[in-house]
Design an enzyme around this catalytic site. Structure first.
Site, PDB file in Angstrom:
ATOM      1  N   GLN A 707       1.078 -52.735  22.792  1.00 56.98           N
ATOM      2  CA  GLN A 707       1.096 -54.011  23.509  1.00 56.98           C
ATOM      3  C   GLN A 707      -0.255 -54.336  24.119  1.00 56.98           C
ATOM      4  O   GLN A 707      -0.623 -55.501  24.269  1.00 56.98           O
ATOM      5  CB  GLN A 707       2.179 -54.013  24.595  1.00 56.98           C
ATOM      6  CG  GLN A 707       3.567 -53.960  24.030  1.00 56.98           C
ATOM      7  CD  GLN A 707       3.792 -55.005  22.931  1.00 56.98           C
ATOM      8  OE1 GLN A 707       3.816 -56.195  23.180  1.00 56.98           O
ATOM      9  NE2 GLN A 707       3.937 -54.546  21.676  1.00 56.98           N
ATOM     10  N   HIS A 710      -2.522 -56.743  22.215  1.00 55.87           N
ATOM     11  CA  HIS A 710      -2.205 -58.160  22.001  1.00 55.87           C
ATOM     12  C   HIS A 710      -3.288 -59.083  22.513  1.00 55.87           C
ATOM     13  O   HIS A 710      -3.716 -59.999  21.834  1.00 55.87           O
ATOM     14  CB  HIS A 710      -0.887 -58.516  22.699  1.00 55.87           C
ATOM     15  CG  HIS A 710       0.257 -58.517  21.745  1.00 55.87           C
ATOM     16  ND1 HIS A 710       0.324 -59.358  20.679  1.00 55.87           N
ATOM     17  CD2 HIS A 710       1.377 -57.764  21.693  1.00 55.87           C
ATOM     18  CE1 HIS A 710       1.440 -59.134  19.999  1.00 55.87           C
ATOM     19  NE2 HIS A 710       2.096 -58.162  20.596  1.00 55.87           N
ATOM     20  N   GLU A 776       8.576 -57.093  30.353  1.00 57.10           N
ATOM     21  CA  GLU A 776       9.027 -57.748  29.126  1.00 57.10           C
ATOM     22  C   GLU A 776       9.678 -56.701  28.209  1.00 57.10           C
ATOM     23  O   GLU A 776      10.771 -56.896  27.697  1.00 57.10           O
ATOM     24  CB  GLU A 776       7.810 -58.389  28.443  1.00 57.10           C
ATOM     25  CG  GLU A 776       8.166 -59.107  27.171  1.00 57.10           C
ATOM     26  CD  GLU A 776       6.939 -59.461  26.326  1.00 57.10           C
ATOM     27  OE1 GLU A 776       5.854 -58.880  26.552  1.00 57.10           O
ATOM     28  OE2 GLU A 776       7.086 -60.285  25.422  1.00 57.10           O
ATOM     29  N   HIS A 777       8.984 -55.575  28.022  1.00 56.56           N
ATOM     30  CA  HIS A 777       9.524 -54.474  27.214  1.00 56.56           C
ATOM     31  C   HIS A 777       9.607 -53.234  28.078  1.00 56.56           C
ATOM     32  O   HIS A 777       8.646 -52.919  28.788  1.00 56.56           O
ATOM     33  CB  HIS A 777       8.600 -54.129  26.046  1.00 56.56           C
ATOM     34  CG  HIS A 777       8.255 -55.287  25.181  1.00 56.56           C
ATOM     35  ND1 HIS A 777       7.031 -55.922  25.241  1.00 56.56           N
ATOM     36  CD2 HIS A 777       8.973 -55.924  24.227  1.00 56.56           C
ATOM     37  CE1 HIS A 777       7.014 -56.901  24.349  1.00 56.56           C
ATOM     38  NE2 HIS A 777       8.184 -56.920  23.724  1.00 56.56           N
ATOM     39  N   ASP A 810       9.521 -55.726  17.703  1.00 56.18           N
ATOM     40  CA  ASP A 810       8.590 -56.832  17.455  1.00 56.18           C
ATOM     41  C   ASP A 810       8.816 -57.452  16.082  1.00 56.18           C
ATOM     42  O   ASP A 810       8.563 -58.635  15.890  1.00 56.18           O
ATOM     43  CB  ASP A 810       7.138 -56.314  17.491  1.00 56.18           C
ATOM     44  CG  ASP A 810       6.607 -56.244  18.908  1.00 56.18           C
ATOM     45  OD1 ASP A 810       7.227 -56.858  19.796  1.00 56.18           O
ATOM     46  OD2 ASP A 810       5.592 -55.559  19.133  1.00 56.18           O
ATOM     47  N   HIS A 869      37.439 -91.679  43.886  1.00 59.04           N
ATOM     48  CA  HIS A 869      37.863 -90.418  43.253  1.00 59.04           C
ATOM     49  C   HIS A 869      39.344 -90.176  43.559  1.00 59.04           C
ATOM     50  O   HIS A 869      40.144 -89.848  42.675  1.00 59.04           O
ATOM     51  CB  HIS A 869      37.066 -89.228  43.812  1.00 59.04           C
ATOM     52  CG  HIS A 869      35.656 -89.106  43.299  1.00 59.04           C
ATOM     53  ND1 HIS A 869      34.682 -90.023  43.562  1.00 59.04           N
ATOM     54  CD2 HIS A 869      35.062 -88.156  42.525  1.00 59.04           C
ATOM     55  CE1 HIS A 869      33.548 -89.660  42.995  1.00 59.04           C
ATOM     56  NE2 HIS A 869      33.760 -88.508  42.347  1.00 59.04           N
TER      57      HIS A 869
END
Ligand SMILES: NC(=O)c1ccc[n+]([C@@H]2O[C@H](COP(=O)([O-])OP(=O)(O)OC[C@H]3O[C@@H](n4cnc5c(N)ncnc54)[C@H](O)[C@@H]3O)[C@@H](O)[C@H]2O)c1
Ligand SMILES: N[C@H](CO)Cc1c[nH]c[nH+]1
Length: 883
Positions: A707, A710, A776-777, A810, A869
Site C-alpha cells: 500500500q 500507491h 481502510e485495510h 485489491d 394530518h
C-alpha cells in the site's frame, strides 16, 4: 542635507543613534574596524545607511577589513586620502563599487580629488571654518566632483565636514553650501533635536537647504510606510519638521488646523523612521510606522486605497494573528507549527515541479503565503524579510550559492545517470544496480518511525490517528475553477484541462459503446486474469443483491415493504495518474452492473497518445458501460456531475482518486444544482497490520509496502504486539530491502517516513488503537487470526491470517477495493452492490388495519398541531366507525 557624525566610542552613542536615526545617512566614527560596538550595530538586522569611518586600519591588510565592513552591511567605508595616496587605484580598488567608498580630504589634499573621481563616490572635505576662502575652495571642488552620474545611477556627493565646535557653521552657511549642492557633516556634539544654547537645532539645520516652491512656503510631503508604500500626501512646515524630529513622530502642517500631530485624536499615530528630501530639494518623504487602522480618515490604510499584494497579505495575517475567527484555517496554522512546516515543504516541492508560467505563479503564491504565516506567527514582518534582502545586496563578496547536498538536484541526476550506466553494463549485478537507479540518487535506510504505546500520552496517541495532512482548503481553491469551467463551458473546458493536466490534446472526449475490438486487444494471460477476477467479484457482489422485497406485517392489516431499485445513471472514476487501475474499473463496474444501473459512464485519464488502456476498455465492455470519458481529475468529476455536450449527466459518482478527484466529488455533491451524490470520500490508500510473534517478517513487510507504493500520501501502520527487538528488526530490515528493489521506490521513500510502527503489550491495546484509527485495510498477522475478527469495529476490509495478502482483495478474491480512508471507515462502508441501489419503502393498510392504528396516528398529529394530518385519518375512521 545634514549628515551627523556619531563617535561610537562616546558614552552617548546609543542616544545619538536614536536621536539622529531619521536622517538618511549617518557617519559612524570608530577607533578600528573590529570594534565590538560597531559589530553590534551592524548585526542589527535593521541596519541604517551607515558610513563607517575607522580611524585606524590594520596596515597589513586594510582591504580585507574594508570587505568585512561592507559585507557586514556598511553603506560606505570612509577612508582618509592616505589610503589611496601611494596605490595603484585600478588594481587595489576597482573591485569595490564606487558608491561604497568615501574619502576624507584635508584642504591640502583637495587637489588630489581629481585622481579619485573613478574610485569613490563621496568626497568629504574637511574645513576649519566657513570663511569666504574656504567656501570658494569647496565650490571649486564641488564643481569638479559633481560632474556626471555614477555608473549604477545617482550622483557623486561632496560633503563639507566641520571638525570642531568652534567652526560650527550657522544656518546661513549650511544653506549656502546646500545651494552649491554640498552636504554638511556635523558632530552630534553641536546638534540637538531640541533647542539648546550653542547647538544647532536638527530640524532647522536639516531644512536650511530645502526651498519651497509654493507661495505659502510649505513643503509637499509624501508619507510612506516601511515598505515604501504610499499612505498619502500632506504638507510640512519648518515648525512641523522640527517637531517631528523632536518627538520622532509623524507631525505635519494642516492648512486648516496648523501644526498637526498625526493621530493625536484618532489614535492612528505614526513613528517616524526616515525623512528624505527629493532630488531637487523642494519636497519631502516621511517614512513611518503607521499605528491604528490606517492613515486615511476613511479608515483605510492609505488615501490612495488599501494596500495590495504581499503587503496586504502581511497586514491581513498580522490582524488575523490578533483576532482570527475561531476555527479558521489561518488560526489553525498559527497554532500548529508542524502544519506550517509541512505546508512549506509541500509547496516548495510543488514549486520545483511546476512547469507552466501559470503553475509557477500559483505555487509561488502558495509558498509565499505559508512562509509569511511562519514569519507573522514568529513576530517577523515582511519589512524584516525585505531588510534581509537589502542587507544581502550590500555584500560585495558573493557566496558560491551551491545547494546543500540533500537538495542538490544536479548531483542527484549525475548519480542516477552513473547508476543507470552501471546497470546497463554487461557485468553489472542486476538487483543492486536497479536499486541504485531506482533510488534516483537517494540513499539511506527506508524506515518507519517507531513508538512505544506506553510511552505516549493520550494526546500523542490521538495525533497518531491523524493521516498525513491534506489541505482541503487549498485543494478546494484549485478545484473550484476547474469544476466551474467544465460546468459553464462543457467539452471545450474538458479538452483544455486535459491538455493542461494530462498533456494530451484530445479531439473528442467520449468513446461510446459498442467499443471497437481494437480498443481492447489483450494477451491471453491478461484476459484470463481479468476474467477470473471478474467472476469472483461478480459472485460476491451478486450474492449481496436482495432481489426479493422485504415484507413485514407490523400489525394485523398493516403491511410495510422495502424494495430496491438501481440508481439509473452512474459515473465511475477509475484513477490513472501514477498507475493505471483497471482493477478499479472492475470494482466499480461489476456492482453497478449487478445492481442494474441503466447508464454506466467510466471516466479515466487518457494515455499520452490520447487512448484508453485496453484493459480498462475490456472491463468497460464486460460491465456494459455505455460511455468511456477520456478525462481525469476534477474535470472528469465535473463533467459527469453536470453533463457536457458529449458526456451524460449522472446521478451518482463513485470511485477513488487523488485529492483533486475527492475534492471535486465533495464540491459537486454539495451543489444542489448538480443533483448528484457520491459514494464516500475515498483518498490515498492506507493499511494497518497487527502482527504478533507468529508473523513472518517478509510477509508483514511485503504487505506494508503493497500500500505504501500507491502514492506519496499513502500511510501504513504496523502494530507490533509483544514483538521481541530481533523480530521487529527483522521486519524493518525486510521493509528496507524489499522497498529498495521496488520500481516505485521513489514513492515509497516519501510514504514510508509518513508511516509508523507502534509497539503494544496486548491484543486489547492493539484492537483499541486499530478501531480508533479505522483503517481502510486491516491485516491480522496473528496466531488464530480469525478469532480476533469479532473485535474489529472499524475497518474498510479485513485480511485474516498469514495467507491473506491485501493484494488479493485489491484484485481478484471477490471483495471490493474501493474503501473508505482517512478514518471514514467509522461510518462508511466500502463500495458494494447497495452503493448502486436505493431502497424504496411502501405500505398497504386494510380497513381493519387503519381502524387499529388510526387513534395512534391522530393523537400524534394532534400533539404536533398538524390538523390536516389528523384529518386524513379522521375522515376515514368516521366512515369505518359510522360516526
Ligand atoms: N481508496 C481506494 O479505494 C483507492 C483505490 C485505488 C486508488 N486509490 C488512490 O487513488 C489515488 C490515485 O491518484 P492518481 O493521482 O494516481 O490518479 P487520479 O486519476 O486520481 O488523478 C490524476 C488526475 O489528477 C489531475 N491532476 C494532477 N495534477 C493536478 C493539479 N496540479 N491540479 C489539478 N488537477 C491535477 C489530472 O487531471 C490527472 O488526470 C491514489 O491516491 C491512490 O492511493 C484509492
Ligand atoms: N489498494 C487500492 C485501494 O486502496 C486499490 C488498488 C488498485 N490496484 C491496486 N490496488
Amino acid at each position: 542635507m545634514i549628515i551627523p557624525r556619531i563617535n561610537i566610542a562616546a558614552d552617548s552613542y546609543k542616544d545619538d543613534l536614536t536621536a539622529f536615526s531619521a536622517l538618511p545617512n549617518q557617519v559612524l566614527v570608530v577607533p578600528t574596524p573590529d570594534n565590538d560596538r560597531l559589530t553590534e550595530i551592524l548585526n542589527n538586522q535593521h541596519k541604517d545607511a551607515y558610513w563607517i569611518q575607522p580611524l585606524a586600519f590594520d596596515p597589513q591588510d586594510p582591504l580585507a577589513q574594508i570587505h568585512t565592513l561592507l559585507d557586514a552591511g556598511a553603506d560606505k567605508v570612509v577612508l582618509p586620502y592616505a589610503a589611496f595616496a601611494n596605490t595603484d587605484l585600478e588594481s587595489s580598488f576597482s573591485h569595490i563599487p564606487q558608491e561604497r567608498l568615501a574619502v576624507t580630504l584635508t584642504p591640502a589634499e583637495f587637489a588630489h580629488l581629481d585622481r579619485l573621481l573613478a574610485t569613490v563616490s563621496v568626497f568629504i572635505l574637511e574645513l576649519a571654518d566657513t570663511s569666504a576662502e574656504s567656501l570658494e575652495a569647496i565650490k571649486a571642488a564641488a564643481q569638479l566632483a559633481q560632474k556626471g552620474l555614477l555608473p549604477r545611477g545617482g550622483v557623486k556627493r561632496v560633503v563639507a565636514s566641520f571638525a570642531s565646535s568652534t567652526a560650527t557653521p550657522g544656518l546661513l552657511a549650511i544653506s549656502e553650501l546646500g545651494r552649491l549642492g554640498v552636504d554638511t557633516q556635523l558632530s552630534t556634539n553641536v546638534l540637538s533635536t531640541g533647542h539648546e544654547d550653542g547647538k544647532l537645532n536638527l530640524g532647522e539645520a536639516f531644512m536650511a537647504t530645502i526651498v519651497s516652491d509654493r507661495p505659502d512656503g510649505l513643503f509637499p510631503t509624501i508619507v510612506v510606510d516601511e515598505q515604501g508604500i504610499s499612505l498619502g500626501l500632506v504638507y510640512s512646515s519648518l515648525e512641523s519638521v522640527v517637531e517631528s524630529f523632536r518627538t520622532r513622530k509623524g507631525v505635519y502642517f494642516s492648512r486648516t488646523r496648523g501644526l498637526w500631530h498625526k493621530g493625536a485624536s484618532s489614535g492612528s499615530t505614526q513613528d517616524l523612521i526616515k525623512v528624505h528630501v527629493d532630488c531637487d530639494s523642494d519636497a519631502l518623504q516621511f517614512t513611518v510606522h503607521q499605528h491604528g487602522t490606517g492613515f486615511c480618515h476613511n479608515n483605510i490604510r492609505g488615501c490612495f486605497g488599501p494596500s495590495s499584494g504581499l503587503a496586504h497579505l502581511d497586514q491581513t495575517l498580522k490582524s488575523r494573528k490578533i483576532s482570527a475567527p475561531a476555527g479558521s484555517y489561518t488560526q489553525r496554522l498559527f497554532k500548529d507549527s508542524n502544519l506550517v512546516q509541512s505546508k512549506i515543504m509541500e509547496e516548495a516541492e510543488e514549486l520545483c515541479e511546476a512547469k507552466t508560467p501559470q503553475d509557477i505563479a500559483w505555487e509561488t503564491a502558495d509558498l509565499f503565503y505559508f512562509a509569511l504565516v511562519k514569519c507573522v506567527a514568529n513576530g517577523v514582518s515582511l519589512r524584516d524579510v525585505e531588510q534581509q534582502l537589502e542587507n544581502r545586496s550590500r555584500k560585495i563578496t558573493r557566496r558560491p550559492g551551491h545547494a546543500k547536498p540533500k537538495w542538490d538536484v544536479s548531483a542527484k541526476e549525475a548519480a542516477a545517470a552513473a547508476a543507470a550506466a552501471k546497470e546497463s553494463a554487461p557485468t553489472a549485478a542486476a538487483p543492486a544496480a536497479s536499486a541504485a537507479a531506482n533510488q534516483n540518487g537517494k540513499s539511506g535506510r527506508i524506515s518507519m518511525k517507531s513508538y512505544k504505546m506506553n510511552a505516549l500520552s493520550a494526546e500523542q496517541q490521538s495525533k497518531l490517528l491523524l493521516r498525513p495532512i491534506i489541505q482541503s482548503n487549498d485543494i478546494m481553491a484549485r478545484v473550484k475553477p476547474i469544476v466551474e469551467g467544465v460546468r459553464e463551458r462543457g467539452d471545450a473546458a474538458l479538452i483544455e484541462l486535459t491538455a493542461k493536466f494530462d498533456g494530451v490534446q484530445l479531439e473528442s472526449t467520449v468513446i461510446s459503446a459498442p467499443f471497437s475490438p481494437e480498443s481492447m486487444v489483450l494477451d491471453e494471460k491478461t484476459r484470463a486474469a481479468i476474467d477470473q477476477a471478474y467472476d469472483n467479484i461478480h459472485k460476491f457482489h451478486a450474492a449481496q443483491l436482495q432481489d426479493k422485497a422485504l415484507v413485514v406485517e407490523t400489525m394485523p392489516g398493516v403491511v410495510c415493504t422495502r424494495f430496491a431499485r438501481p440508481i439509473e445513471r452512474v459515473g465511475l472514476y477509475v484513477p490513472g495518474g501514477t498507475a493505471v487501475l483497471p482493477s478499479t474499473a472492475l470494482m466499480l463496474g461489476i456492482p453497478a452492473a449487478v445492481a442494474g444501473c441503466s447508464e454506466i459512464v467510466i471516466a479515466t485519464p487518457p494515455r499520452k497518445d490520447g487512448s484508453i488502456v485496453p484493459e480498462v476498455m475490456y472491463v468497460a465492455h464486460k460491465v456494459g458501460a455505455s460511455k468511456v470519458l477520456m478525462a481525469g481529475g476534477a474535470q472528469a468529476v465535473a463533467a459527469m456531475a453536470y453533463g457536457t455536450e458529449t458526456c451524460p449527466k449522472v446521478d451518482k459518482i463513485c470511485g477513488p482518486g487523488n485529492q483533486y478527484v475527492t475534492a471535486a466529488k465533495m464540491l459537486t455533491q454539495i451543489d444542489s444544482s448538480s443533483l448528484v451524490s457520491i459514494d464516500m470520500p475515498a483518498g490515498p490508500s492506507e493499511l494497518l497490520v497487527i502482527a504478533d510473534m507468529t508473523s513472518i517478517p517478509a510477509y508483514v513487510a511485503s504487505d506494508l509496502l503493497s500500500q505504501a507504493e500507491h502514492g506519496t500520501d499513502s500511510q501504513v501502520v504496523l502494530i507490533a504486539v509483544g514483538l521481541t527487538a530481533e523480530h521487529l528488526a527483522a521486519i524493518e530490515d525486510e521493509v528496507h530491502e524489499q522497498a529498495s528493489r521496488l520500481p516505485r521506490v521513489d514513492i515509497v521513500r516519501e510514504s514510508i517516513p509518513k508511516s509508523y510502527i507502534i509497539e503494544v503489550e496486548s491484543m486489547e491495546e492493539a484492537m483499541k488503537f486499530s478501531n480508533a484509527y479505522a483503517p481502510e485495510h486491516l491485516i491480522l498477522h496473528l496466531e488464530e487470526a480469525e478469532k480476533h475478527v469479532d473485535q474489529v469495529m472499524n475497518a474498510g476490509s479485513v485480511f485474516v491470517g498469514h495467507w491473506s495478502p491485501e493484494s488479493c482483495g485489491d484484485y481478484a478474491s471477490g471483495t471490493n477495493h474501493t474503501l473508505p480512508t482517512y478514518g471514514y471507515a467509522r461510518m462508511y462502508s466500502g463500495v458494494n452492490t447497495d452503493t448502486f441501489l436505493k431502497h424504496i419503502t411502501s405500505q398497504q393498510l386494510t380497513r381493519e388495519g387503519l381502524d387499529a392504528i388510526g387513534d395512534t396516528v391522530m393523537r400524534l398529529a394532534e400533539i404536533e398541531g398538524l390538523e390536516a394530518h389528523r384529518n386524513a385519518v379522521g375522515v376515514r375512521i368516521r366512515d369505518i366507525r359510522g360516526l
